[in-house]
Design a protein around this motif. Structure first.
Motif, PDB file in Angstrom:
ATOM      1  N   THR A 218       0.865  -1.178   0.000  1.00 29.04           N
ATOM      2  CA  THR A 218       0.000   0.000   0.000  1.00 29.04           C
ATOM      3  C   THR A 218       0.899   1.224   0.000  1.00 29.04           C
ATOM      4  O   THR A 218       1.899   1.266   0.716  1.00 29.04           O
ATOM      5  CB  THR A 218      -0.935   0.060   1.227  1.00 29.04           C
ATOM      6  OG1 THR A 218      -0.146   0.128   2.417  1.00 29.04           O
ATOM      7  CG2 THR A 218      -1.840  -1.161   1.282  1.00 29.04           C
ATOM      8  N   SER A 219       0.554   2.209  -0.811  1.00 22.63           N
ATOM      9  CA  SER A 219       1.365   3.414  -0.875  1.00 22.63           C
ATOM     10  C   SER A 219       0.538   4.534  -1.469  1.00 22.63           C
ATOM     11  O   SER A 219      -0.520   4.310  -2.068  1.00 22.63           O
ATOM     12  CB  SER A 219       2.629   3.186  -1.715  1.00 22.63           C
ATOM     13  OG  SER A 219       2.291   2.797  -3.042  1.00 22.63           O
ATOM     14  N   SER A 246      -6.643  -0.471   7.511  1.00 20.52           N
ATOM     15  CA  SER A 246      -5.467   0.363   7.697  1.00 20.52           C
ATOM     16  C   SER A 246      -5.130   1.130   6.422  1.00 20.52           C
ATOM     17  O   SER A 246      -4.823   2.329   6.467  1.00 20.52           O
ATOM     18  CB  SER A 246      -4.282  -0.508   8.120  1.00 20.52           C
ATOM     19  OG  SER A 246      -3.098   0.253   8.232  1.00 20.52           O
ATOM     20  N   SER A 249      -7.796   3.845   5.663  1.00 19.46           N
ATOM     21  CA  SER A 249      -7.674   4.932   6.647  1.00 19.46           C
ATOM     22  C   SER A 249      -6.531   5.858   6.261  1.00 19.46           C
ATOM     23  O   SER A 249      -6.653   7.098   6.331  1.00 19.46           O
ATOM     24  CB  SER A 249      -7.433   4.362   8.043  1.00 19.46           C
ATOM     25  OG  SER A 249      -8.567   3.673   8.510  1.00 19.46           O
ATOM     26  N   SER A 250      -5.394   5.264   5.845  1.00 19.49           N
ATOM     27  CA  SER A 250      -4.251   6.088   5.449  1.00 19.49           C
ATOM     28  C   SER A 250      -4.533   6.833   4.154  1.00 19.49           C
ATOM     29  O   SER A 250      -4.128   7.992   4.002  1.00 19.49           O
ATOM     30  CB  SER A 250      -2.996   5.221   5.301  1.00 19.49           C
ATOM     31  OG  SER A 250      -3.121   4.301   4.226  1.00 19.49           O
ATOM     32  N   ALA A 253      -6.745   9.765   5.071  1.00 22.63           N
ATOM     33  CA  ALA A 253      -5.997  10.797   5.788  1.00 22.63           C
ATOM     34  C   ALA A 253      -5.088  11.575   4.853  1.00 22.63           C
ATOM     35  O   ALA A 253      -4.845  12.772   5.051  1.00 22.63           O
ATOM     36  CB  ALA A 253      -5.176  10.158   6.907  1.00 22.63           C
ATOM     37  N   ALA A 254      -4.579  10.905   3.828  1.00 21.70           N
ATOM     38  CA  ALA A 254      -3.682  11.553   2.871  1.00 21.70           C
ATOM     39  C   ALA A 254      -4.435  12.366   1.824  1.00 21.70           C
ATOM     40  O   ALA A 254      -3.807  13.071   1.029  1.00 21.70           O
ATOM     41  CB  ALA A 254      -2.811  10.505   2.190  1.00 21.70           C
ATOM     42  N   SER A 314     -13.996   4.541   7.018  1.00 17.58           N
ATOM     43  CA  SER A 314     -12.784   4.860   6.258  1.00 17.58           C
ATOM     44  C   SER A 314     -12.979   4.766   4.745  1.00 17.58           C
ATOM     45  O   SER A 314     -12.001   4.878   3.995  1.00 17.58           O
ATOM     46  CB  SER A 314     -11.643   3.923   6.678  1.00 17.58           C
ATOM     47  OG  SER A 314     -11.358   4.067   8.052  1.00 17.58           O
TER      48      SER A 314
END
Length: 461
Positions: A218-219, A246, A249-250, A253-254, A314
């Motif tokens: 994931t990126s 996870s 969610s990231s 947030a990004a 999310s």
């Protein structure tokens, strides 16, 4: 039956333990499980009688398939093959091709994979399908399971396999025989000659049981002023769910503007996990709507079930998603594509998917064998299904083994990023002549591909 939960019901079969319905990437629960008495004994004769009765009742194509006398068969496997739907009879028309998906496996293997999120193997996956018609081409590594013996030995995507247990790779490709990559037991040895830019080396792998890593990458990739969330999902198993939470969610947030799902090597798995992934993608635009409906034969229409998009905090709720695909994108992966299409613009980058809109309720015969028999077909909220020829890519791009997955320079991801920025596909002429040959010879592949060691299917449990 309509089901709204995402991780609730579990399938059970009569006297056996859990019976997973395999549909590769579609998830949920809540239909009636097969209630089937165990064979009177584990003799071949009794197992064959049991199998005949089960197929006459729960097989999706029971009315179109042969029903030979079980006494005439001296093995359960030969009788099982004789019971499968062979396709339309000459001079007739049918919406269904021959059953190329139903298969059997040891129950211990099935429970290890779907129950524990583990598998027995070397963790090495090669680009064998790509060179079946071109054995003169190099056999290269396409994927390594992160916690596997192959990963511990340092093998990497893109390396060339020169020989396997002394057999030249060209011989394996010409014979379409990659069986050596699947061990019979823990402790089996696999000796490889491998080549990379640093030279040649010999590696010996010891087969073992290792934990799956369903979400391997994931990126957030920034390109052309846009921010894309990138996620590689290899297997639709329960163990993927925390990693999906996870990842999304990231991404949220990004503030990512684009989403790229890499399903090129995902052959399927649980319907519930597929439904969860689709819910993260679609968000509020599909909350409570039908993700997929599973339709059984006319004897069991009361088991028909609809799986709905869940409301997840999310979730991204994107209007468009880019799916990296290929001939190994199968079953539950295709379920995600089909289920999202009524609500989200799905852009496929890569190759045509495998074409498997049907799935299983795996059942243990209490003699050590689990039967993954086609029990249902799937449709989306618009009642669209039967994509037996697979989904065609929006942008046809050949798999790129020269770059790691997740690199912005890797061809499929680069194609998705370009399409997100410009709305155009990479120019075909920029691809190699070999890549064009691969696309020209691309074939529909069975659920169990010619390359061993991978699980595919659409499973409900």
């Amino acid at each position: 039956m309509d089901t709204t939960g995402t991780h609730g019901a579990r399938w059970r079969a009569g006297l056996s333990g859990a019976a997973l319905a395999v549909l590769a990437a579609c998830g949920g629960g809540g239909s009636s499980a097969p209630v089937v008495e165990a064979p009177q004994s584990c003799s071949v004769a009794d197992q064959n009688v049991w199998l005949r009765d089960y197929m006459r009742d729960w097989y999706f194509w029971y009315g179109l398939s042969p029903s030979p006398d079980p006494v005439a068969y001296t093995s359960v496997d030969s009788y099982f093959q004789a019971l499968l739907y062979p396709g339309p009879a000459q001079g007739t028309t049918s919406a269904f091709p021959a059953d190329r998906w139903s298969f059997t496996q040891p129950t211990a293997e099935h429970e290890l994979f779907f129950g524990e999120g583990k598998t027995l193997g070397y963790g090495l996956f090669v680009a064998g399908l790509e060179i079946l018609d071109h054995p003169e081409q190099p056999l290269r590594v396409r994927f390594i399971e992160p916690k596997s013996p192959a990963a511990l030995a340092g093998l990497q995507r893109g390396e060339q396999i020169l020989s396997v247990n002394g057999r030249p790779a060209s011989e394996l490709a010409a014979a379409n025989d990659f069986s050596a990559l699947t061990p019979a037991a823990a402790g089996d040895l696999l000796t490889l000659q491998v080549r990379n830019a640093s030279g040649d080396r010999t590696i010996t792998l010891v087969a073992g049981v290792y934990d799956l890593t369903p979400v391997t990458n994931t990126s957030v990739v920034n390109s052309g002023g846009r921010s894309a969330g990138y996620l590689v999902l290899k297997d639709f198993v329960d163990q993927a769910v925390p990693s999906l939470e996870s990842a999304f969610s990231s991404f949220k947030a990004a503030g990512v503007t684009d989403l790229v799902l890499d399903l090129r090597y995902n052959g399927g798995g649980l319907v519930s996990t597929a439904s969860t992934l689709a819910s993260y993608v679609a968000g509020s635009r599909a909350d409570g709507q039908v993700f997929a409906s599973l339709l059984y034969n006319d004897k069991h229409s009361s088991s028909n079930a609809s799986y709905r998009f869940a409301s997840l905090a999310s979730a991204l709720g994107v209007s468009r998603v880019y799916v990296l695909s290929g001939q190994r994108t199968c079953s539950a992966s295709e379920l995600v594509v089909n289920g999202l299409r009524p609500f989200v613009d799905v852009v496929l980058i890569g190759g045509t998917t495998c074409g498997k809109p049907v799935g299983f309720l795996p059942i243990d015969n209490q003699c050590g064998t689990t039967f993954n028999v086609v029990n249902f077909e799937s449709v989306n909220a618009n009642n669209q299904g039967r994509y037996f020829d697979g989904f065609q890519p929006t942008c046809a791009v050949a798999d790129d083994l020269d770059h790691p997955l997740g690199s912005p320079s890797e061809a499929l991801l680069a194609g998705a990023l370009q399409y997100a920025q410009t709305g155009t596909c990479p120019p075909v002429q920029a691809q190699t002549a070999h890549a064009l040959r691969l696309k020209a010879t691309q074939r529909r592949t069975p659920m169990r591909s010619t390359e061993p060691g991978e699980h595919a299917g659409m499973v409900v449990r």
